[in-house]
Design a protein around this motif. Sequence first.
Motif, PDB file in Angstrom:
ATOM      1  N   LEU A 199       0.834  -1.207   0.000  1.00 36.58           N
ATOM      2  CA  LEU A 199       0.000   0.000   0.000  1.00 36.58           C
ATOM      3  C   LEU A 199       0.868   1.257   0.000  1.00 36.58           C
ATOM      4  CD1 LEU A 199      -2.948  -0.760   2.461  1.00 36.58           C
ATOM      5  CD2 LEU A 199      -3.156   0.011   0.101  1.00 36.58           C
ATOM      6  N   TYR A 200       1.893   1.256   0.840  1.00 41.42           N
ATOM      7  CA  TYR A 200       2.797   2.406   0.895  1.00 41.42           C
ATOM      8  C   TYR A 200       3.498   2.595  -0.442  1.00 41.42           C
ATOM      9  CZ  TYR A 200       6.601   5.484   2.348  1.00 41.42           C
ATOM     10  OH  TYR A 200       7.473   6.528   2.439  1.00 41.42           O
ATOM     11  N   SER A 201       3.948   1.477  -1.046  1.00 43.86           N
ATOM     12  CA  SER A 201       4.680   1.549  -2.295  1.00 43.86           C
ATOM     13  C   SER A 201       3.817   2.118  -3.410  1.00 43.86           C
ATOM     14  CB  SER A 201       5.183   0.156  -2.695  1.00 43.86           C
ATOM     15  OG  SER A 201       5.869   0.205  -3.923  1.00 43.86           O
ATOM     16  N   LYS A 202       2.568   1.684  -3.492  1.00 42.50           N
ATOM     17  CA  LYS A 202       1.664   2.199  -4.521  1.00 42.50           C
ATOM     18  C   LYS A 202       1.382   3.690  -4.307  1.00 42.50           C
ATOM     19  CE  LYS A 202      -0.813  -1.915  -6.094  1.00 42.50           C
ATOM     20  NZ  LYS A 202      -0.627  -1.656  -7.551  1.00 42.50           N
ATOM     21  N   THR A 203       1.224   4.080  -3.044  1.00 42.80           N
ATOM     22  CA  THR A 203       0.996   5.490  -2.749  1.00 42.80           C
ATOM     23  C   THR A 203       2.201   6.329  -3.146  1.00 42.80           C
ATOM     24  OG1 THR A 203      -0.387   4.841  -0.860  1.00 42.80           O
ATOM     25  CG2 THR A 203       0.333   7.131  -0.949  1.00 42.80           C
ATOM     26  N   PHE A 204       3.401   5.804  -2.875  1.00 40.95           N
ATOM     27  CA  PHE A 204       4.624   6.517  -3.229  1.00 40.95           C
ATOM     28  C   PHE A 204       4.760   6.621  -4.747  1.00 40.95           C
ATOM     29  CE2 PHE A 204       9.188   6.828  -4.064  1.00 40.95           C
ATOM     30  CZ  PHE A 204       9.524   7.900  -3.250  1.00 40.95           C
ATOM     31  N   THR A 205       4.432   5.539  -5.457  1.00 38.74           N
ATOM     32  CA  THR A 205       4.488   5.558  -6.918  1.00 38.74           C
ATOM     33  C   THR A 205       3.527   6.588  -7.480  1.00 38.74           C
ATOM     34  OG1 THR A 205       4.986   3.181  -6.879  1.00 38.74           O
ATOM     35  CG2 THR A 205       4.349   4.128  -8.987  1.00 38.74           C
ATOM     36  N   TRP A 206       2.337   6.649  -6.902  1.00 39.34           N
ATOM     37  CA  TRP A 206       1.347   7.644  -7.332  1.00 39.34           C
ATOM     38  C   TRP A 206       1.876   9.056  -7.123  1.00 39.34           C
ATOM     39  CZ3 TRP A 206      -1.033  11.475  -4.453  1.00 39.34           C
ATOM     40  CH2 TRP A 206      -2.105  12.125  -5.061  1.00 39.34           C
ATOM     41  N   LEU A 207       2.519   9.282  -5.969  1.00 39.88           N
ATOM     42  CA  LEU A 207       3.053  10.601  -5.653  1.00 39.88           C
ATOM     43  C   LEU A 207       4.155  10.992  -6.631  1.00 39.88           C
ATOM     44  CD1 LEU A 207       3.153  13.025  -3.727  1.00 39.88           C
ATOM     45  CD2 LEU A 207       4.743  11.738  -2.295  1.00 39.88           C
ATOM     46  N   VAL A 208       5.068  10.049  -6.913  1.00 38.51           N
ATOM     47  CA  VAL A 208       6.152  10.318  -7.858  1.00 38.51           C
ATOM     48  C   VAL A 208       5.588  10.623  -9.243  1.00 38.51           C
ATOM     49  CG1 VAL A 208       8.127   9.298  -9.062  1.00 38.51           C
ATOM     50  CG2 VAL A 208       7.860   8.967  -6.602  1.00 38.51           C
ATOM     51  N   SER A 209       4.561   9.862  -9.638  1.00 41.50           N
ATOM     52  CA  SER A 209       3.928  10.081 -10.937  1.00 41.50           C
ATOM     53  C   SER A 209       3.344  11.483 -11.035  1.00 41.50           C
ATOM     54  CB  SER A 209       2.837   9.037 -11.168  1.00 41.50           C
ATOM     55  OG  SER A 209       2.139   9.285 -12.370  1.00 41.50           O
ATOM     56  N   LYS A 210       2.686  11.945  -9.959  1.00 41.63           N
ATOM     57  CA  LYS A 210       2.109  13.283  -9.961  1.00 41.63           C
ATOM     58  C   LYS A 210       3.186  14.361 -10.036  1.00 41.63           C
ATOM     59  CE  LYS A 210      -2.221  12.192  -9.745  1.00 41.63           C
ATOM     60  NZ  LYS A 210      -3.120  12.490 -10.893  1.00 41.63           N
ATOM     61  N   PHE A 269      -9.969   7.737  -5.599  1.00 33.79           N
ATOM     62  CA  PHE A 269      -8.516   7.776  -5.424  1.00 33.79           C
ATOM     63  C   PHE A 269      -7.946   6.383  -5.228  1.00 33.79           C
ATOM     64  CE2 PHE A 269      -5.047   7.770  -2.243  1.00 33.79           C
ATOM     65  CZ  PHE A 269      -4.039   8.291  -3.042  1.00 33.79           C
ATOM     66  N   LEU A 270      -8.608   5.562  -4.402  1.00 36.71           N
ATOM     67  CA  LEU A 270      -8.115   4.212  -4.151  1.00 36.71           C
ATOM     68  C   LEU A 270      -8.269   3.320  -5.379  1.00 36.71           C
ATOM     69  CD1 LEU A 270      -9.452   3.834  -0.527  1.00 36.71           C
ATOM     70  CD2 LEU A 270      -7.070   3.933  -1.224  1.00 36.71           C
ATOM     71  N   CYS A 271      -9.302   3.567  -6.184  1.00 39.98           N
ATOM     72  CA  CYS A 271      -9.436   2.844  -7.460  1.00 39.98           C
ATOM     73  C   CYS A 271      -8.245   3.165  -8.353  1.00 39.98           C
ATOM     74  CB  CYS A 271     -10.732   3.228  -8.156  1.00 39.98           C
ATOM     75  SG  CYS A 271     -12.232   2.636  -7.348  1.00 39.98           S
ATOM     76  N   GLU A 272      -7.880   4.456  -8.396  1.00 36.84           N
ATOM     77  CA  GLU A 272      -6.721   4.872  -9.195  1.00 36.84           C
ATOM     78  C   GLU A 272      -5.433   4.307  -8.618  1.00 36.84           C
ATOM     79  OE1 GLU A 272      -4.341   8.981 -10.458  1.00 36.84           O
ATOM     80  OE2 GLU A 272      -6.244   9.087  -9.365  1.00 36.84           O
ATOM     81  N   LEU A 273      -5.336   4.311  -7.293  1.00 33.18           N
ATOM     82  CA  LEU A 273      -4.134   3.826  -6.624  1.00 33.18           C
ATOM     83  C   LEU A 273      -3.887   2.359  -6.920  1.00 33.18           C
ATOM     84  CD1 LEU A 273      -2.036   5.039  -4.622  1.00 33.18           C
ATOM     85  CD2 LEU A 273      -3.347   3.960  -2.801  1.00 33.18           C
ATOM     86  N   SER A 274      -4.959   1.568  -6.995  1.00 35.62           N
ATOM     87  CA  SER A 274      -4.810   0.131  -7.225  1.00 35.62           C
ATOM     88  C   SER A 274      -4.205  -0.177  -8.584  1.00 35.62           C
ATOM     89  CB  SER A 274      -6.172  -0.557  -7.103  1.00 35.62           C
ATOM     90  OG  SER A 274      -7.043  -0.138  -8.147  1.00 35.62           O
ATOM     91  N   LYS A 275      -4.270   0.777  -9.525  1.00 32.79           N
ATOM     92  CA  LYS A 275      -3.747   0.550 -10.869  1.00 32.79           C
ATOM     93  C   LYS A 275      -2.269   0.904 -10.986  1.00 32.79           C
ATOM     94  CE  LYS A 275      -8.308   1.702 -12.742  1.00 32.79           C
ATOM     95  NZ  LYS A 275      -9.103   2.666 -13.545  1.00 32.79           N
ATOM     96  N   HIS A 276      -1.731   1.611  -9.984  1.00 34.20           N
ATOM     97  CA  HIS A 276      -0.326   2.003 -10.045  1.00 34.20           C
ATOM     98  C   HIS A 276       0.563   0.817  -9.726  1.00 34.20           C
ATOM     99  CE1 HIS A 276      -0.062   6.398 -10.665  1.00 34.20           C
ATOM    100  NE2 HIS A 276      -1.325   6.352 -10.293  1.00 34.20           N
ATOM    101  N   PRO A 277       1.739   0.759 -10.343  1.00 30.98           N
ATOM    102  CA  PRO A 277       2.652  -0.360 -10.062  1.00 30.98           C
ATOM    103  C   PRO A 277       3.184  -0.302  -8.647  1.00 30.98           C
ATOM    104  CG  PRO A 277       3.746   1.307 -11.395  1.00 30.98           C
ATOM    105  CD  PRO A 277       2.294   1.698 -11.324  1.00 30.98           C
ATOM    106  N   ASP A 278       3.510  -1.461  -8.127  1.00 28.57           N
ATOM    107  CA  ASP A 278       4.066  -1.577  -6.787  1.00 28.57           C
ATOM    108  C   ASP A 278       5.578  -1.661  -6.924  1.00 28.57           C
ATOM    109  OD1 ASP A 278       4.874  -2.244  -4.277  1.00 28.57           O
ATOM    110  OD2 ASP A 278       3.579  -3.985  -4.047  1.00 28.57           O
ATOM    111  N   LEU A 279       6.291  -0.683  -6.375  1.00 30.26           N
ATOM    112  CA  LEU A 279       7.746  -0.652  -6.537  1.00 30.26           C
ATOM    113  C   LEU A 279       8.428  -1.862  -5.938  1.00 30.26           C
ATOM    114  CD1 LEU A 279       8.658   3.077  -5.910  1.00 30.26           C
ATOM    115  CD2 LEU A 279       8.608   1.856  -8.074  1.00 30.26           C
ATOM    116  N   THR A 280       7.821  -2.477  -4.915  1.00 28.51           N
ATOM    117  CA  THR A 280       8.440  -3.651  -4.317  1.00 28.51           C
ATOM    118  C   THR A 280       8.275  -4.860  -5.210  1.00 28.51           C
ATOM    119  OG1 THR A 280       6.407  -4.197  -3.124  1.00 28.51           O
ATOM    120  CG2 THR A 280       8.045  -2.823  -1.990  1.00 28.51           C
ATOM    121  N   CYS A 281       7.322  -4.775  -6.131  1.00 28.56           N
ATOM    122  CA  CYS A 281       7.109  -5.863  -7.070  1.00 28.56           C
ATOM    123  C   CYS A 281       7.411  -5.388  -8.481  1.00 28.56           C
ATOM    124  CB  CYS A 281       5.658  -6.355  -7.027  1.00 28.56           C
ATOM    125  SG  CYS A 281       5.061  -6.811  -5.414  1.00 28.56           S
ATOM    126  N   SER A 282       7.345  -4.396  -8.989  1.00 34.95           N
ATOM    127  CA  SER A 282       7.702  -3.801 -10.264  1.00 34.95           C
ATOM    128  C   SER A 282       8.208  -2.391 -10.010  1.00 34.95           C
ATOM    129  CB  SER A 282       6.578  -3.691 -11.252  1.00 34.95           C
ATOM    130  OG  SER A 282       5.565  -2.766 -10.819  1.00 34.95           O
TER     131      SER A 282
END
Length: 378
Positions: A199-210, A269-282
């Motif tokens: 969850l943290y990783s996806k949130t961080f990826t979303w933040l970096v993307s923005k 927001f959480l629907c969008e977050l679920s589509k972002h890659p997980d840095l720990t896995c990708s």
Amino acid sequence: MFNPYKCINIFSKDHVYKYHMAKMGSLDPHVFAVAEAAYRSIVEDKINQSCLISGESGAGKTESTKFVLQYLCAITSNVSSWIQQQILEANTILEAFGNAKTIRNDNSSRFGKFMQVCFDNNHSIKGNIEFMDIDGEGCDLSKTDREIVDTLSILLGLKADELIKVLLHRQINVRGNITEIPLKIHEARENRHAMAKALYSKTFTWLVSKINSCTNPGQYEQTIYKQEEISYTHVEFTDNSLFDGFVDKNRDVHQDVLFDFMSRSKHSFLCELSKHPDLTCSIWIQNSSTSQRGTAKTKSTVSDNFRQQLQALIDVLHNTKLWYVRCIKPNALKQANDYNDSLGMETKNKFLKKTTKRNNYTKSLTRRFCKRSSDSLT
């Protein structure tokens, strides 16, 4: 509390033990003494506490807050080191994006902070969801933890039974047939940590993307820049993530199930977050204002939002027992071993004057309200 502008050895574990169980005023003034008094009031009086830390820019408000959290973590016996680390480092990302260097402070917080620490019935800081073993072959949640899951399901926009399913079971796919197998207690704990990291990783990826979308202009923006003859360069970011040796359990199917549920969350927001890659896995301040600004007829302004947040904060403080920590700058040069007595006394006197004036104003309002109430009753 004076900002010494250097490291001093008065915040160690020895000092924590020194102030723990000590009455206010029996030892030298210390931020630990305030933290102990507030905690003791929670234990003995069973009422919520607030600690208001104030001071001018660079006086040490952020560090004082960290010391209060450090003390509370240290005296709470069953708080794991991992939870301690999460609590004490909670400001890191806020400071990274919300702090700036100013004339008066090299690392000035450009925002107000409200931090809430929750305690359980044993007066310990609430941490992770815990599990109860069932015959060594499965596990379950306690009643208290089920209430926490209910809250998490609301925050994530999920159904409680969906979240419980991914917490207590794992899925295996055999030739298209999905089978759910109960998690043993150690597996459930590992799964809990893995989901939190994902969850943290996806949130961080979303933040970096923005951030990247702002710093690196898209095709449309590039066209506009060329038309306006604005020169620009792309910002290249280095990927410093290290994946070697990362445990396989963090790529397990548990997160896939969780994010599958999240993709159908009530919250966009959480629907969008679920589509972002997980840095720990990708907030936790809920807006208690009754203002109706922000409707279709009247749009909410920045000042409206700020005023509502401030009113909500005041409402919280009024419903708690309040403690004060005043941070003072010893000099205007941000130098160690340089104590300007007149500057310190001036700041102290201003604080006492404001506090007395505020208390007298509150008492005056109370007397007026009581008088009006009695007049209306007669």
